[in-house]
Every structure is written in structure tokens, then in C-alpha cells.
Design a protein around this motif. Structure first.
Motif, mmCIF file in Angstrom:
data_model
loop_
_atom_site.group_PDB
_atom_site.id
_atom_site.type_symbol
_atom_site.label_atom_id
_atom_site.label_comp_id
_atom_site.label_asym_id
_atom_site.label_seq_id
_atom_site.Cartn_x
_atom_site.Cartn_y
_atom_site.Cartn_z
ATOM 1 N N GLY A 152 0.780 -1.238 0.000
ATOM 2 C CA GLY A 152 0.000 0.000 0.000
ATOM 3 C C GLY A 152 0.804 1.276 0.000
ATOM 4 O O GLY A 152 0.236 2.365 0.169
ATOM 5 N N GLU A 153 2.126 1.183 -0.210
ATOM 6 C CA GLU A 153 2.977 2.375 -0.215
ATOM 7 C C GLU A 153 3.511 2.641 -1.613
ATOM 8 O O GLU A 153 4.205 1.796 -2.195
ATOM 9 N N SER A 154 3.195 3.806 -2.154
ATOM 10 C CA SER A 154 3.745 4.221 -3.444
ATOM 11 C C SER A 154 3.922 5.734 -3.416
ATOM 12 O O SER A 154 3.290 6.426 -2.610
ATOM 13 N N ARG A 155 4.786 6.236 -4.277
ATOM 14 C CA ARG A 155 5.062 7.669 -4.335
ATOM 15 C C ARG A 155 5.084 8.106 -5.789
ATOM 16 O O ARG A 155 5.673 7.435 -6.636
ATOM 17 N N ASP A 156 4.487 9.255 -6.064
ATOM 18 C CA ASP A 156 4.492 9.764 -7.429
ATOM 19 C C ASP A 156 5.913 9.968 -7.939
ATOM 20 O O ASP A 156 6.211 9.683 -9.098
ATOM 21 N N GLU A 157 6.797 10.472 -7.076
ATOM 22 C CA GLU A 157 8.160 10.744 -7.529
ATOM 23 C C GLU A 157 8.877 9.456 -7.952
ATOM 24 O O GLU A 157 9.757 9.484 -8.827
ATOM 25 N N ILE A 158 8.489 8.336 -7.355
ATOM 26 C CA ILE A 158 9.093 7.062 -7.742
ATOM 27 C C ILE A 158 8.605 6.656 -9.125
ATOM 28 O O ILE A 158 9.406 6.277 -9.995
ATOM 29 N N ALA A 159 7.306 6.732 -9.337
ATOM 30 C CA ALA A 159 6.760 6.391 -10.650
ATOM 31 C C ALA A 159 7.326 7.296 -11.739
ATOM 32 O O ALA A 159 7.662 6.836 -12.834
ATOM 33 N N ILE A 160 7.456 8.582 -11.435
ATOM 34 C CA ILE A 160 8.015 9.535 -12.404
ATOM 35 C C ILE A 160 9.469 9.186 -12.713
ATOM 36 O O ILE A 160 9.892 9.183 -13.875
ATOM 37 N N GLY A 161 10.245 8.872 -11.677
ATOM 38 C CA GLY A 161 11.659 8.552 -11.874
ATOM 39 C C GLY A 161 11.861 7.280 -12.673
ATOM 40 O O GLY A 161 12.757 7.211 -13.529
ATOM 41 N N ILE A 162 11.049 6.260 -12.424
ATOM 42 C CA ILE A 162 11.171 4.999 -13.154
ATOM 43 C C ILE A 162 10.782 5.194 -14.617
ATOM 44 O O ILE A 162 11.461 4.692 -15.529
ATOM 45 N N ALA A 163 9.703 5.926 -14.865
ATOM 46 C CA ALA A 163 9.301 6.196 -16.248
ATOM 47 C C ALA A 163 10.373 7.004 -16.979
ATOM 48 O O ALA A 163 10.660 6.750 -18.157
ATOM 49 N N HIS A 164 10.970 7.945 -16.279
ATOM 50 C CA HIS A 164 12.046 8.740 -16.893
ATOM 51 C C HIS A 164 13.217 7.839 -17.289
ATOM 52 O O HIS A 164 13.781 7.984 -18.387
ATOM 53 N N ALA A 165 13.608 6.929 -16.401
ATOM 54 C CA ALA A 165 14.735 6.041 -16.708
ATOM 55 C C ALA A 165 14.428 5.172 -17.925
ATOM 56 O O ALA A 165 15.297 4.945 -18.775
ATOM 57 N N LEU A 166 13.197 4.677 -18.032
ATOM 58 C CA LEU A 166 12.809 3.900 -19.214
ATOM 59 C C LEU A 166 12.846 4.758 -20.467
ATOM 60 O O LEU A 166 13.276 4.310 -21.540
ATOM 61 N N ASP A 167 12.411 6.002 -20.340
ATOM 62 C CA ASP A 167 12.449 6.938 -21.466
ATOM 63 C C ASP A 167 13.881 7.162 -21.928
ATOM 64 O O ASP A 167 14.170 7.186 -23.137
ATOM 65 N N VAL A 168 14.789 7.310 -20.970
ATOM 66 C CA VAL A 168 16.211 7.485 -21.308
ATOM 67 C C VAL A 168 16.732 6.255 -22.032
ATOM 68 O O VAL A 168 17.413 6.360 -23.062
ATOM 69 N N LEU A 169 16.442 5.088 -21.525
ATOM 70 C CA LEU A 169 16.908 3.854 -22.161
ATOM 71 C C LEU A 169 16.315 3.689 -23.550
ATOM 72 O O LEU A 169 16.988 3.189 -24.466
ATOM 73 N N ALA A 170 15.077 4.118 -23.731
ATOM 74 C CA ALA A 170 14.434 4.014 -25.043
ATOM 75 C C ALA A 170 15.125 4.882 -26.089
ATOM 76 O O ALA A 170 15.033 4.604 -27.288
ATOM 77 N N LEU A 211 17.050 7.778 -6.492
ATOM 78 C CA LEU A 211 15.665 7.309 -6.520
ATOM 79 C C LEU A 211 15.515 6.048 -5.687
ATOM 80 O O LEU A 211 14.533 5.882 -4.951
ATOM 81 N N ASN A 212 16.486 5.152 -5.776
ATOM 82 C CA ASN A 212 16.388 3.907 -5.020
ATOM 83 C C ASN A 212 16.429 4.162 -3.521
ATOM 84 O O ASN A 212 15.799 3.428 -2.750
ATOM 85 N N PHE A 213 17.143 5.180 -3.091
ATOM 86 C CA PHE A 213 17.135 5.523 -1.670
ATOM 87 C C PHE A 213 15.712 5.889 -1.236
ATOM 88 O O PHE A 213 15.242 5.458 -0.176
ATOM 89 N N LYS A 214 15.023 6.665 -2.073
ATOM 90 C CA LYS A 214 13.636 7.005 -1.772
ATOM 91 C C LYS A 214 12.752 5.748 -1.793
ATOM 92 O O LYS A 214 11.844 5.610 -0.954
ATOM 93 N N VAL A 215 13.028 4.841 -2.712
ATOM 94 C CA VAL A 215 12.247 3.601 -2.788
ATOM 95 C C VAL A 215 12.464 2.764 -1.530
ATOM 96 O O VAL A 215 11.508 2.239 -0.943
ATOM 97 N N MET A 216 13.731 2.623 -1.105
ATOM 98 C CA MET A 216 14.010 1.832 0.097
ATOM 99 C C MET A 216 13.399 2.478 1.335
ATOM 100 O O MET A 216 12.923 1.783 2.238
ATOM 101 N N GLU A 217 13.396 3.799 1.382
ATOM 102 C CA GLU A 217 12.735 4.508 2.474
ATOM 103 C C GLU A 217 11.237 4.204 2.475
ATOM 104 O O GLU A 217 10.626 3.981 3.532
ATOM 105 N N THR A 218 10.648 4.184 1.276
ATOM 106 C CA THR A 218 9.225 3.879 1.140
ATOM 107 C C THR A 218 8.920 2.444 1.553
ATOM 108 O O THR A 218 7.927 2.170 2.247
ATOM 109 N N LEU A 219 9.774 1.513 1.146
ATOM 110 C CA LEU A 219 9.579 0.120 1.520
ATOM 111 C C LEU A 219 9.746 -0.059 3.025
ATOM 112 O O LEU A 219 9.012 -0.821 3.659
#
Length: 557
Positions: free
Chosen positions: A176-194, A213-221
Motif C-alpha cells: 500500500g505504499e507508493s510515491r508519485d516521484e518514484i513512478a516519475i523517476g522509473i518512467a524517466h529512466a525507461l524513457d532514457v533507455l528508449a 531514486l532507489n534511496f527514496k524507494v528503500m525509504e518507502t519500503l
């Protein structure tokens, strides 16, 4: 197929990797190629999600699909080609929906929509034969003869770090824990790779951004785990059986464990943890279930022997699955992103088939007494004793801290971590996290400064707690983390470890010893950058590395 995302990969000259009809992990060629196609599609989805986010439009279903899709491609997670064929079709439908939403949002904002090409325009075949014919264009080494090994290597570091970030984010999301900044960061990384980047400097900056970003993800987890199950505290875990019916649960996912404990409540079935589930016993709301009987076995790479001898069914969550053997193939179940052809999958928290199997199987015939393992030394427990620890450092009772953590494996050379822990001087304290702890956590290290010399902080994602502890100690000593009497010795294995590694780099943590072997995608040029700019240290021998770590001592005043 071609895959070099984990430490198991076939070794050899630069660019070596698993390139036969079956990888070392057991993944067959078709599954590997289908995973590449799915990743290619996720890049395209990321292109649209990233642009929608810039227009203020969020799509939770797309965010969740990205996390789940990336997670399924981690090492030792999903080997079921039929599932990937389904996900590829699902990804195409999602991408088309996102394209329509993007075009509408852009026009509503008075902008001309971009016409995206590459991954965003990819049209997958409608059958497995056609999909496999498309796989070469989606391979991680596509274009290597044009852009060179170094570009491919940094792209791989970005992709594999991103996979780890997504896996941790998925663990948090299911609680039940998610953050908009995480979703934005992951989509950005995929965009860069694309975009098929080629600038090494820009890619390195993107890698550091992923680490932050992963630090924020681990904090969220961390917030998800503690919010759901309480703050970890020290607890002695039984490692021997209790008479009665039994179910074993392995992997990482605490939600699955909680659901299983609820489902087995009052049935007379005992639940045992395995592998990276061991830290679950540190959480008060999980250990309040009296039928959470203890921990059975060790690290994930021993599962084929340990699962075969377990007298009940096994539930495999998240990652770390090895090909099920005939002795237990008909009594192992998968859940979440995990899958293997022909193995029963638990969906929607329905553990009835596993419970039925547990009742039919013999379970343990007698109770055996034996040693325990103490877990639960999260940041609250350690920082609660910070005063004693600081005084012990100042008095010289504690000379140095060694954090020995990360993912374990079966490859030769991992006895280094056992030797390192056992050879660490008695006036040093050892912190550990991840399944690498099984290399030495049965050893009696004694105590120091009022605490056990060995402190088990938890799972690999509990690197967040370790960093909080290090930051707090640095504050107490009025110095930087790199000036602490602290050395990090990291056992690298797969993509979650890659994400944590990027976090350490992004936070400026230097002199991280990494091994036992380095990722095959790290070319000599990339390794030079990591060594010269970030102080990364490939491991040598335990004795030499201990001596080197103890040489530059902090003044304790």
C-alpha cells in the motif's frame, strides 16, 4: 539469447554472458528472448508515461504494470514463457491506451503531440514464433558493434539498476505504499533507455539519479514494512523443527508471509521461513503468530537440497527460484511475479491448495532443540544503543565497523565473506544484511560494547536502515560517513544489489569493496571510472582487505 545481468553469467572475454540455449540460472533461450521483448515494450510504455506525467496526468495501472513487468525479468524470478507471451500482449494494449491518452492530454494542453518512434512504436507479433524472431532487435547488446562495449555496459548498468529499483518499489506497492516521484523517476529512466543513449557522462549521471531514486524507494519500503508489521526488534529465531504439519515460505515478500499466516491460523500447520524471509521474525506483528515456528535452512542457492528434505509444501515468493527438482516439484507453489512452467501459482492470496498439501504431507515427526539465530537489529534497535556504541568507540573497545552484506550465490569465491567475518578482529563489530549473512551467521562472534558483535539488520532492502545508522553515527562524531571507522564489503549478485550499489555511489559512500567477481557488463573503462571517481575497490583476500580497512583509523575524540 544473450544475458549478463547477474553474477552467475558465463565468464570469459569482455562482453561475456550466457549466450547458449540455456542460461546458468536455468532460463531457456525462448524465455530470455521474450523477456527482452517485454523490456523493449516497457521502454515504450515509459516514454508515454513520462510525457503524460509532464502534462500532469498519472496512470496508476501503467505504473504498477511497469513495476511488475520489470520484476518478472530479474534473475531467478519467472521462467514461464507462456506468462511472458501474455504480458507482451497486455503491454501492447496498455501502450496503445497510453498513446491515445497522451495525444488527448497534449492537445488539451495546447501542444502538438510528439510522434514517438522506436520502442514506443514497436508492434509485437501475435504468436511466440513471431515474437522470438523480433527478439534480436530488443537484445541488451543490440548495436554493440556500432556504439562499443562501454556504451552497452553503461546502458546495462542503468537497466539492471532500474530492475532492482522496480522490484523494491513493487514490494512497497503491494503493502500500500507508493510515491508519485518514484513512478516519475522509473518512467524517466525507461524513457532514457528508449533513446539508446551513447554519452557516457550523461549515462553516469542517470545512474546516480537512479541511485538517489532507489534511496527514496528503500525509504518507502521501510515505511511499508514497519507500518504494516511494526518496528523490528531483536529476536532469537528457532532453527530446528517443531513436531507437526509444516509449510515453508521463501523469497522476500512479507505480505505473502502475512497472508499465509492468516490463512493457516487455527489449522495446526506451522509456518517456517527460508532464505531472505528470516528477517521477518524481527517484526512484532509477524512473530505474534504462534505458528510462525522458526527458520529452516539457509540461503536461496541451497534450496534444491533443503526443499527436497522439507516434509511439507513450499511457497516461493518474489525472487530466488531455482529449477524445482522432482523430489518436491509437485509440492512447490509460486506467488507474485514468480513462475515456472508446470508449477502451481497462488493468485489473490488463495493458499488453499498449499494448505491442503500440508495436511496431506507428514510434516515434522518430532521436536528438536538446537541453536537460534538472532535478527531484528534495525536502525531503531541499533540507534537505541547509540550512546553505548559511541562510548565504546571513544574508549577503544570498538575499533571498527564492518558492514558485510548483499546477495549470496553458489559461485566459487564466496568463502571470502566467511573468512572476512571470522578474521575480523575481536574489537570490531560486524553488521550484515541480505542473504550473504548465511555465510557466517551461525558463528558465535561474542559481544562488544553491550551488543552482540554480529548485528543482523535484515533483508538487502534494509540497506536503508544501515545508511540511517551510518549517518546518525557520523552526526554523533561530527564527521562524514566516509570518515567513520566503517567499511562496506558488498557481495554482488543480481539486480537488487545493483540498485543498492548505485545508491551507495549516489550518496557519496566511498571505498566500497565489491565482489567476489565483478559484473560482466562492467568493462575495464567503466571499472576505471568507478575506481577513480567513486573509490570502488574490487575485493582481494580477506586478510589483505581487513588490514587495508583498519589502516586509516578515525580519531575517536
Amino acid at each position: 539469447m544473450f544475458c549478463f545481468q547477474c553474477e552467475q553469467t558465463t565468464r570469459g572475454p569482455a562482453g561475456a554472458g550466457c549466450a547458449t540455449d540455456k542460461g546458468v540460472c536455468g532460463k531457456d533461450e525462448a524465455t530470455a528472448d521474450l523477456q527482452d521483448v517485454l523490456i523493449h515494450q516497457l521502454k515504450g510504455i515509459g516514454q508515454y508515461v513520462s510525457r503524460l506525467r509532464k502534462l500532469g496526468v498519472a496512470d496508476q495501472a501503467a505504473d504498477s504494470f511497469i513495476l511488475y513487468g520489470l520484476f518478472t525479468t530479474l534473475t531467478n524470478v519467472n521462467f514461464n514463457r507462456a506468462r511472458f507471451v501474455e504480458m507482451i500482449a497486455e503491454a501492447a494494449r496498455l501502450r496503445d491506451r497510453l498513446r491515445t491518452a497522451y495525444e488527448a492530454a497534449a492537445k488539451a494542453a495546447g501542444q502538438q503531440p510528439e510522434t514517438l518512434t522506436g520502442a514506443a512504436a514497436f508492434v509485437p507479433a501475435d504468436n511466440i514464433t513471431g515474437l522470438l524472431a523480433q527478439a534480436n532487435a530488443a537484445s541488451v547488446i543490440t548495436g554493440r558493434d556500432v556504439v562499443g562495449e562501454d556504451v552497452i555496459g553503461l546502458r546495462a548498468l542503468l537497466l539492471y539498476g532500474l530492475k532492482g529499483v522496480a522490484a523494491y518499489a513493487h514490494h512497497a506497492e503491494v503493502l500500500g505504499e507508493s510515491r508519485d516521484e518514484i513512478a516519475i523517476g522509473i518512467a524517466h529512466a525507461l524513457d532514457v533507455l528508449a533513446s539508446d543513449p551513447t554519452d557516457l557522462g550523461e549515462m553516469l549521471e542517470e545512474a546516480l539519479a537512479l541511485g538517489r531514486l532507489n534511496f527514496k524507494v528503500m525509504e518507502t519500503l521501510d515505511a511499508a514494512n514497519t507500518g504494516s508489521f511494526g518496528t523490528p526488534s531483536p529476536h532469537a529465531v528457532r532453527t530446528t523443527p517443531v513436531e507437526g504439519k509444516a509449510i515453508l515460505i521463501s523469497g522476500h515478500d512479507f505480505r505473502d508471509l502475512h497472508e499465509l499466516l492468516e490463512a493457516t491460523k487455527g489449522t495446526g500447520i506451522n509456518v517456517y521461513t527460508h532464505g531472505e524471509m528470516l528477517p521477518a521474525h524481527g517484526y512484532p506483528k509477524l512473530r505474534e503468530y504462534p505458528h510462525l515456528a522458526g527458520n529452516y535452512g539457509g540461503a536461496w542457492q541451497n534450496q534444491q537440497i533443503e526443499f527436497a528434505s522439507f516434509p511439507g509444501p513450499i511457497v516461493m515468493t518474489s525472487n530466488c527460484l531455482i529449477e524445482p527438482q522432482p523430489l518436491y516439484r509437485n509440492r512447490i507453489f509460486t506467488s507474485g511475479p514468480v513462475g515456472w512452467p508446470g508449477i502451481r501459482h497462488i493468485a489473490n492470496g488463495d493458499y488453499s491448495a498449499a494448505i491442503q498439501a500440508a495436511k496431506a504431507l507428514p510434516g515434522f515427526t518430532k521436536t528438536v532443540e538446537g541453536p537460534t539465530l538472532t535478527v531484528g537489529f534495525g536502525r531503531e534497535a541499533v540507534l537505541g544503543a547509540a550512546g553505548e556504541v559511541i562510548e565504546a568507540v571513544k574508549s577503544g573497545a570498538i575499533r571498527h565497523f564492518f558492514l558485510i552484506g548483499g546477495c549470496d550465490g553458489a559461485a566459487p569465491g564466496r568463502n571470502y565473506f566467511t573468512e572476512f567475518a571470522e578474521q575480523a578482529p575481536s574489537d570490531t563489530m560486524i553488521l550484515t544484511l541480505g542473504c550473504g549473512k548465511y555465510r557466517f551467521n551461525s558463528h558465535d562472534f561474542g559481544s562488544i560494547g553491550g551488543l552482540p558483535r554480529l548485528l543482523d539488520i535484515g533483508q538487502c532492502n534494509d540497506s536503508y536502515s544501515a545508511l540511517v545508522i551510518a549517518t546518525a553515527l557520523a552526526g554523533a562524531f561530527n564527521c562524514g560517513v566516509n570518515e567513520l571507522p566503517l567499511s562496506l564489503v558488498v557481495s554482488w549478485f543480481e539486480q537488487k544489489a545493483a540498485a543498492v550499489f548505485l545508491t551507495l555511489l549516489a550518496l557519496g559512500v566511498r571505498n566500497v569493496r565489491l565482489g567476489p567477481t565483478l559484473p560482466a557488463f562492467l568493462t575495464p573503462a567503466i571499472l576505471d571510472i568507478l575506481v577513480n571517481q567513486f573509490g570502488v575497490l574490487p575485493i582481494t583476500t580477506a586478510e589483505a582487505d581487513i588490514q587495508a580497512a583498519l589502516a586509516p583509523r578515525i580519531a575517536a575524540e
